[in-house]
Structure formats: C-alpha cells, structure tokens
Design an enzyme around this catalytic site. Structure first.
Site, PDB file in Angstrom:
ATOM      1  N   LEU A  25       0.790  -1.231   0.000  1.00 53.79           N
ATOM      2  CA  LEU A  25       0.000   0.000   0.000  1.00 53.79           C
ATOM      3  C   LEU A  25       0.822   1.280   0.000  1.00 53.79           C
ATOM      4  CD1 LEU A  25      -2.606  -1.098   2.716  1.00 53.79           C
ATOM      5  CD2 LEU A  25      -2.899  -1.185   0.230  1.00 53.79           C
ATOM      6  N   VAL A  30      10.030   0.887  -1.105  1.00 56.05           N
ATOM      7  CA  VAL A  30      10.466  -0.130  -2.067  1.00 56.05           C
ATOM      8  C   VAL A  30      10.194  -1.542  -1.560  1.00 56.05           C
ATOM      9  CG1 VAL A  30      12.468  -1.053  -3.293  1.00 56.05           C
ATOM     10  CG2 VAL A  30      12.182   1.424  -3.052  1.00 56.05           C
ATOM     11  N   ALA A  31      10.468  -1.797  -0.287  1.00 58.68           N
ATOM     12  CA  ALA A  31      10.256  -3.142   0.253  1.00 58.68           C
ATOM     13  C   ALA A  31       8.784  -3.519   0.237  1.00 58.68           C
ATOM     14  CB  ALA A  31      10.805  -3.226   1.673  1.00 58.68           C
ATOM     15  N   HIS A 141      -3.974   4.383   3.842  1.00 63.74           N
ATOM     16  CA  HIS A 141      -4.089   3.351   4.879  1.00 63.74           C
ATOM     17  C   HIS A 141      -3.541   3.823   6.221  1.00 63.74           C
ATOM     18  CE1 HIS A 141       0.052   2.784   3.524  1.00 63.74           C
ATOM     19  NE2 HIS A 141       0.287   2.014   4.570  1.00 63.74           N
ATOM     20  N   ARG A 142      -2.711   4.871   6.221  1.00 66.68           N
ATOM     21  CA  ARG A 142      -2.160   5.382   7.473  1.00 66.68           C
ATOM     22  C   ARG A 142      -2.903   6.622   7.962  1.00 66.68           C
ATOM     23  NH1 ARG A 142       3.640   4.116   9.269  1.00 66.68           N
ATOM     24  NH2 ARG A 142       2.251   3.832  11.051  1.00 66.68           N
ATOM     25  N   GLU A 175       4.668  12.948   9.562  1.00 70.42           N
ATOM     26  CA  GLU A 175       4.945  11.516   9.658  1.00 70.42           C
ATOM     27  C   GLU A 175       5.550  11.110  11.002  1.00 70.42           C
ATOM     28  OE1 GLU A 175       4.481   9.176   6.810  1.00 70.42           O
ATOM     29  OE2 GLU A 175       3.126  10.839   6.367  1.00 70.42           O
ATOM     30  N   ARG A 213       7.103  13.175   2.122  1.00 67.78           N
ATOM     31  CA  ARG A 213       5.910  13.048   2.957  1.00 67.78           C
ATOM     32  C   ARG A 213       5.835  14.108   4.062  1.00 67.78           C
ATOM     33  NH1 ARG A 213       5.060   6.487   3.782  1.00 67.78           N
ATOM     34  NH2 ARG A 213       5.398   5.891   1.598  1.00 67.78           N
ATOM     35  N   HIS A 249      11.074   7.866   4.681  1.00 69.11           N
ATOM     36  CA  HIS A 249      11.249   8.621   5.924  1.00 69.11           C
ATOM     37  C   HIS A 249      12.742   8.797   6.178  1.00 69.11           C
ATOM     38  CE1 HIS A 249       7.151   6.825   7.177  1.00 69.11           C
ATOM     39  NE2 HIS A 249       6.966   8.080   6.825  1.00 69.11           N
ATOM     40  N   CYS A 367      11.685   1.655  13.029  1.00 67.53           N
ATOM     41  CA  CYS A 367      10.283   1.904  12.682  1.00 67.53           C
ATOM     42  C   CYS A 367       9.343   1.382  13.760  1.00 67.53           C
ATOM     43  CB  CYS A 367       9.941   1.229  11.355  1.00 67.53           C
ATOM     44  SG  CYS A 367      10.662   2.004   9.911  1.00 67.53           S
TER      45      CYS A 367
END
Length: 448
Positions: A25, A30-31, A141-142, A175, A213, A249, A367
C-alpha cells in the site's frame, strides 16, 4: 527540571497486529511494493517484535508496548455508505471494493516511529513532555490511524501533553518521529531537536519520483506546539536522492542518539552545511557532535535498513546498535558497523535481530519503536501494565500464539472470521493491559 534529575529513554514498541499482510500500500516504500501479494505470517511477525522488546529488557532498558489498532475500521466504512451490522458492512465493502478494505486492514500502526513526534521536558518551555500525534496524510491506509493512536498515547503516558494531529491536509503532512532527531550531552540535558522535512508545501519546485511526505510547515507547527526554543531547534531537508531511492522517511538513512549522528552520506543534500548547522547549535548546548557517515551504495543502505537501527544509550555509558539481520548479511553494511565498533566513538555493541516479517513491508527496528525521554518521576507515571519485563513478554507471546494466524494472503482480508478473531484478541489484550474500553468496537458494545 532540576539539573540533578536523572532521565532515561523509554522505547514504546508497536505490537504487530493480527492482520499483518503484504498489500503493497505504501507508494515510495520499495520493500512494501516488492513484496506485494506475498503471503505474510502475522504470528511470526508479532513474535519477532516481542523478541526485540525482550532484548532491550535484558539490556536493562525501559520498554513499553503499544497495542495494535482494531481492524477493519468498520466505522469508516459506515461513513462512506455501507450499512448493517459490522460483519455485514465488512462483507459488503469487500465485495464492492477489495482494495478499499485492504487499506482498512493494514497493520501499519505497528510502526510506532510514525505514531507521534516527542519532545522531552528538558526541551520544552513549560517543562512537560509533549507529543503530537502524526496525521500521516500521505498514505490512505495510514491517514486513518490518528484518533486511535491519540487514545493509546494518552493511556500509556497519562501525565504527558498529547496533542491531537495537525490539520488533515497535505500542507501539514506529518509523519511523526520518523523524521525527527534529538541530540544532547545526555538524556537529562537540554537537547537539539532536529526536524527533517521532504518538501515545502507552498514554495516547492523540486520534483521527486516519490513524494516527500513530511512538510516543513508541519515540522514548524509541531515545534510551536511543543514550545521549543528556536535557538535549540533545527530544520534540515532530506535529499531528493534519498527519497527517490526509497528512503520515504529520514529514519531509513539517519538515526541519532546523544552526541552521535549515524547516517548515510546521501541523507542530506549538503552534508558539509548540515554538519556546520548541527555543530553550531550543539556547541551552544555544551556538546560536540560526532558524525558517523557511511559512504556505501545508497540502495544497499536502504535494502539492509542499516540506518533504521536503534541507537541506544546503555546503563554503562556506552551505546549499542539494534540492527536487522539484513544488515549483517549485507557486506557493505556489516563492514561499516564493524568500522564503528572499532573506532573512537561511543558505540560499543551491535546486535542483529530477525525482523524479516516487518522488513518485508519496509519497517526495521527503528520503525517499530517510539522513543520517549523521561525523568525517573515521569517514568513512574507511565501506565505500568504497559511496561514490559520478561514475564509479561512471555504472556504476550502466549496470547499471540493463541490468537494469530500463521499465514495470511490477500484474499484472506475478506474473510468475515478475521474481524471477529482480531476483536476477540484485542478485547482480551485490553484486559491484560488494564486499558478498559479503548477501541470503537468495545465502546459500541460488541465483537461481531
């Protein structure tokens, strides 16, 4: 605050939720994009996170837990016209728009570095701990997380000043702590708060492949809310090169602790100017910053999440790195860590942990935690059931094993039983943590 007051850093780790999945999402991560559609293992993800918490407890460091958010967000679905019982709303929404439901089933609140920005009482004009809940408007979604996050932060830190999220628009894209650093002589001393932004909302002409962001406007708003001194605050721009490489981030390419900044050479556009700015403000606060900069391929730094490690102050006065196994398995990353360990700097230990379930969605050790500097008196005011020890972690591991699935595929997100399983698990968890009714489904009186 008295100069003699001892302070510690509390790490608040997000407990991975039972809907942990790889829906891909997060544009610019990238991951996350690379693993889209793969089967996930929520049970393994949660247990890996708990093992990281246990590691810090054994190192003698304060550790707390942030419960998962309830999923799916049925009240959101009701706001956009789906009707009936919660189960019926869930099924009707899935049948109408599976992609929409996937956004509302994300376990992304596990990454508590995005929960809020934190300023300790040593830095604020009113001598109180301040947190501003992140609005996370960059990703759908966040963007739904803030109300539940604010409730949980107030429950964990009842004596802190917890601000609501900034206005929910892209001008104030915020963020959280993932774009915020603090440097200081020690946790109990006044610090230099460093806000890192990806764009200016009104004046930007710089084009990037992926969006920046965090905005400068949001960072300055948080600093005002926290009553920070301009002379002890710094705003740095993240490099477009890092953003376009997948550093969505700043904490993907930079982490600080105490006097140390541990970062990639491409984290900022002008490294010399950054060092000069940091050094000038740090000297006024009575300390000399230590810059540990890696000159390694940027893509390897991002894929290994070397700089998304936790950099921690240990009780013996040295520092330790908590890194993902991926960094150990990346020769350039491992070589830089070994270089730091052998050098003349405070970093004395490196611990590599298996966090692959989180890593595949683009979240490493840093994170998964929100760091909060607290005096001993402030730590004593934390909601004690949320403070972890080995026995409590074992209890949570048992809870996970009883409630979490060991495999979740994309189509499973439409399974009506998943909502009931998730709610039953969280209802039990809130009793374990003495939180009372903190989720919408509890306040509305039902699991189904």
């Amino acid at each position: 605050m008295s100069p003699q007051s001892k302070s510690v850093e509390l790490n608040i780790d997000g407990l991975v939720g039972p809907t942990h999945n790889y829906a891909g999402l997060s544009f610019g991560n990238v991951a996350s994009a690379g693993n889209k559609g793969n089967a996930s293992n929520p049970r393994e993800a949660a247990l890996q996170g708990l093992e990281k918490m246990r590691k810090l407890v054994k190192m003698g460091l304060p550790q707390a837990v942030m419960p998962p958010h309830a999923r799916p967000l049925t009240h959101y679905l009701k706001q956009i016209g789906f009707t009936g019982s919660d189960s019926a709303v869930y099924e009707r929404a899935w049948n109408a728009n599976p992609s929409l439901v996937a956004n509302l089933m994300s376990a992304s609140p596990m990454w508590t570095a995005n929960a809020a920005t934190v300023s300790p009482s040593a830095d604020t004009a009113d001598g109180q701990v301040h947190l501003t809940t992140a609005n996370l408007v960059a990703m759908p979604h966040r963007s739904v997380e803030a109300p539940q996050t604010e409730r949980l932060l107030k429950a964990i830190l009842p004596k802190a000043v917890v601000h609501s999220a900034l206005p929910s628009n892209t001008v104030f894209g915020d963020e959280g702590a993932a774009n915020h650093n603090r440097m200081c002589q020690s946790h109990d001393k006044e610090g230099l708060e460093i806000f890192v932004y990806g764009r200016e909302a009104f004046r930007d002409t710089q084009q990037t492949r992926f969006p920046g962001r965090q905005t400068l406007e949001a960072s300055k708003a948080v600093a005002r809310l926290h009553k920070l001194d301009d002379d002890k605050t710094l705003y740095l721009r993240q490099s477009a090169k890092a953003i376009d490489a997948g550093a969505f981030h700043n904490d993907v390419v930079c982490v600080t602790n105490g006097t140390v900044m541990f970062y990639h050479k491409d984290a900022f556009d002008d490294v010399a100017a950054m060092q000069k700015s940091v050094r000038g403000k740090a000297e006024a606060l009575g300390f000399e910053p230590e810059f540990l900069m890696a000159d390694m391929p940027l893509q390897e730094a991002i894929s290994s999440y070397l700089f998304n490690s936790q950099l921690l102050s240990l009780p013996n006065g040295t520092m330790a790195l908590i890194l993902p196994k991926d960094a150990e398995e990346t020769p350039s990353a491992k070589a830089f860590v070994d270089h730091c360990l052998s050098g003349n700097n405070p970093i004395a230990e490196a611990h590599y942990l298996d966090l692959r379930q989180s890593m595949r969605n683009g979240g490493g050790p840093a994170c998964l935690r929100l760091r909060v500097q607290l005096t001993e008196d402030e730590l004593a005011q934390v909601h004690s059931p949320m403070l972890m020890n080995d026995a409590k972690i074992s209890e949570l591991e048992d809870w996970v094993k009883r409630h979490y699935r060991d495999r979740l595929e994309k189509d499973d997100l439409g399974d009506p039983a998943l909502m009931t399983e998730c709610r039953a698990a969280l209802d039990e968890l809130t009793q374990r943590l003495s939180l009372g009714a903190i989720y919408d489904f509890q306040m509305e009186g039902g699991i189904t």
